[in-house]
Design a protein around this motif. Structure first.
Motif, mmCIF file in Angstrom:
data_model
loop_
_atom_site.group_PDB
_atom_site.id
_atom_site.type_symbol
_atom_site.label_atom_id
_atom_site.label_comp_id
_atom_site.label_asym_id
_atom_site.label_seq_id
_atom_site.Cartn_x
_atom_site.Cartn_y
_atom_site.Cartn_z
ATOM 1 N N HIS A 84 10.506 -7.901 5.972
ATOM 2 C CA HIS A 84 10.607 -8.429 4.603
ATOM 3 C C HIS A 84 10.583 -7.294 3.605
ATOM 4 O O HIS A 84 10.137 -6.181 3.903
ATOM 5 C CB HIS A 84 9.478 -9.435 4.312
ATOM 6 N N SER B 288 0.799 -1.232 0.000
ATOM 7 C CA SER B 288 0.000 0.000 0.000
ATOM 8 C C SER B 288 0.831 1.282 0.000
ATOM 9 O O SER B 288 0.373 2.326 -0.456
ATOM 10 C CB SER B 288 -0.915 0.000 1.236
ATOM 11 N N THR B 289 2.061 1.207 0.498
ATOM 12 C CA THR B 289 2.839 2.448 0.662
ATOM 13 C C THR B 289 3.029 3.232 -0.631
ATOM 14 O O THR B 289 2.894 4.466 -0.636
ATOM 15 C CB THR B 289 4.203 2.148 1.321
ATOM 16 N N ARG C 81 1.595 -11.041 -6.030
ATOM 17 C CA ARG C 81 0.866 -12.062 -5.276
ATOM 18 C C ARG C 81 0.294 -13.084 -6.245
ATOM 19 O O ARG C 81 0.231 -12.871 -7.441
ATOM 20 C CB ARG C 81 -0.268 -11.397 -4.487
ATOM 21 N N ALA D 242 9.994 -6.855 -0.937
ATOM 22 C CA ALA D 242 9.467 -7.601 -2.078
ATOM 23 C C ALA D 242 8.743 -8.814 -1.483
ATOM 24 O O ALA D 242 7.967 -8.647 -0.540
ATOM 25 C CB ALA D 242 10.561 -7.966 -3.073
ATOM 26 N N ASP E 69 7.683 -7.820 -7.140
ATOM 27 C CA ASP E 69 7.012 -9.044 -6.698
ATOM 28 C C ASP E 69 5.526 -8.970 -7.001
ATOM 29 O O ASP E 69 5.001 -7.910 -7.374
ATOM 30 C CB ASP E 69 7.264 -9.318 -5.206
ATOM 31 N N LYS F 188 6.207 0.050 11.472
ATOM 32 C CA LYS F 188 7.482 -0.359 10.834
ATOM 33 C C LYS F 188 8.694 -0.018 11.706
ATOM 34 O O LYS F 188 9.814 -0.419 11.419
ATOM 35 C CB LYS F 188 7.632 0.353 9.482
HETATM 36 C C1 6PG Z 1 3.928 -6.814 -1.397
HETATM 37 C C2 6PG Z 1 5.150 -5.939 -1.350
HETATM 38 C C3 6PG Z 1 5.727 -5.985 0.011
HETATM 39 C C4 6PG Z 1 5.394 -4.653 0.616
HETATM 40 C C5 6PG Z 1 5.566 -4.661 2.100
HETATM 41 C C6 6PG Z 1 5.057 -3.351 2.702
HETATM 42 O O1 6PG Z 1 3.649 -7.402 -2.448
HETATM 43 O O2 6PG Z 1 3.238 -6.836 -0.368
HETATM 44 O O3 6PG Z 1 6.005 -6.115 -2.308
HETATM 45 O O4 6PG Z 1 7.098 -6.209 0.086
HETATM 46 O O5 6PG Z 1 6.257 -3.671 0.032
HETATM 47 O O6 6PG Z 1 4.809 -5.735 2.615
HETATM 48 O O7 6PG Z 1 3.685 -3.284 2.450
HETATM 49 P P1 6PG Z 1 2.869 -1.956 2.813
HETATM 50 O O8 6PG Z 1 3.394 -0.887 1.911
HETATM 51 O O9 6PG Z 1 1.431 -2.305 2.499
HETATM 52 O O10 6PG Z 1 3.119 -1.670 4.261
#
Ligand code: 6PG
Length: 244
Positions: free
Chosen positions: A148, A45-46, A76, A150, A74, A201
């Motif tokens: 984590h 989401s960031t 899903r 990606a 990456d 975070k």
């Molecule tokens: C994903 C991202 C993952 C994401 C982090 C932060 O597919 O979810 O690649 O690495 O950057 O989980 O996620 P938020 O920005 O939602 O906190």
């Protein structure tokens, strides 16, 4: 001495605004130097605020989208039209709103067979990049509360992958498959920017940046370690525990 690779802004909107400025500059200098801009987007989401700013005036007119090629770090294991799909979020908030040619946008396909999707994506990347040397002009990353980045999740097999550029990874905590660039391939990017905001975070950011090396527990360290091409764009809540 302040660490120049960590920039702290008041909030996530300010992080997005700075990231937009850096995106425009990265595109300008890449196109000036090499005639094209190869950018790898992050998921989660960031980056949404960054995408929304880039889609607006004046930023949308400051990037030569015709010379821009878009990739992802990456994805899903859901189809493009699923709300959790990273490429769908980027398309909805940016790519469908700017004149980047469709045949210059390369989403990952994690929905069918993740391993086949990873192999197919690696073939696509091998069309653009040599076996060694620099890759993307700009590679964006996020970081999860667990450190984590990606889909390099703690304790997963992909963390020890040294040959592949892209791999499928089963993430126990989500009981799902992902496709991700591997750490060695991510590290080859000319400019890597982590966008990390929010108080959730803060513990992981402290551990990643100031804790002992523990890459299995904090995979973002795999990217950051001894890498002069990494810049962290954080907000005050995420950076609250750092000894800046
Ligand atoms: C994903 C991202 C993952 C994401 C982090 C932060 O597919 O979810 O690649 O690495 O950057 O989980 O996620 P938020 O920005 O939602 O906190």
């Amino acid at each position: 001495m302040k660490n120049p690779s960590i920039q702290v802004y008041p909030d996530k909107q300010a992080v997005g605004a700075q990231a937009a400025l850096l995106f425009v500059e990265a595109a300008r200098s890449a196109i000036e130097a090499r005639g094209q801009f190869l950018v790898c987007l992050s998921g989660g989401s960031t980056p949404k605020v960054l995408f929304q700013i880039l889609a607006q005036t004046p930023y949308r007119h400051q990037v030569d989208w015709e010379k821009t090629f878009v990739f992802w770090g990456d994805e899903r294991s859901v189809p493009f039209d699923h709300p959790d799909n990273n490429a769908q979020m980027a398309s909805e908030n940016l790519l469908a709103l700017v004149p980047v040619p469709d045949d210059q946008v390369f989403p990952m396909n994690g929905a069918d067979d993740p391993k086949a999707g990873a192999e197919a994506y690696e073939s696509t990347l091998r069309y653009f990049f040599k076996e060694d040397g620099p890759t993307f002009d700009l590679l964006l990353l996020g970081m999860g509360d667990d450190g984590h980045t990606a889909s390099l999740f703690p304790g997963t097999s992909i963390l020890s992958e040294t040959e592949k550029w892209v791999d499928a990874v089963f993430v126990e905590k989500f009981d799902t498959w992902r496709i991700s660039l591997t750490a060695p391939f991510i590290r080859r990017a000319r400019n890597i920017q982590f966008l990390v905001t929010g108080d959730s975070k803060a513990p992981a950011l402290l551990a990643v940046l100031e804790g002992p090396e523990n890459i299995t527990t904090y995979p973002s360290q795999l990217i950051n370690k001894d890498n002069p091409n990494v810049l962290w764009l954080t907000d005050e809540t995420a950076a609250a525990r750092l000894s800046l």
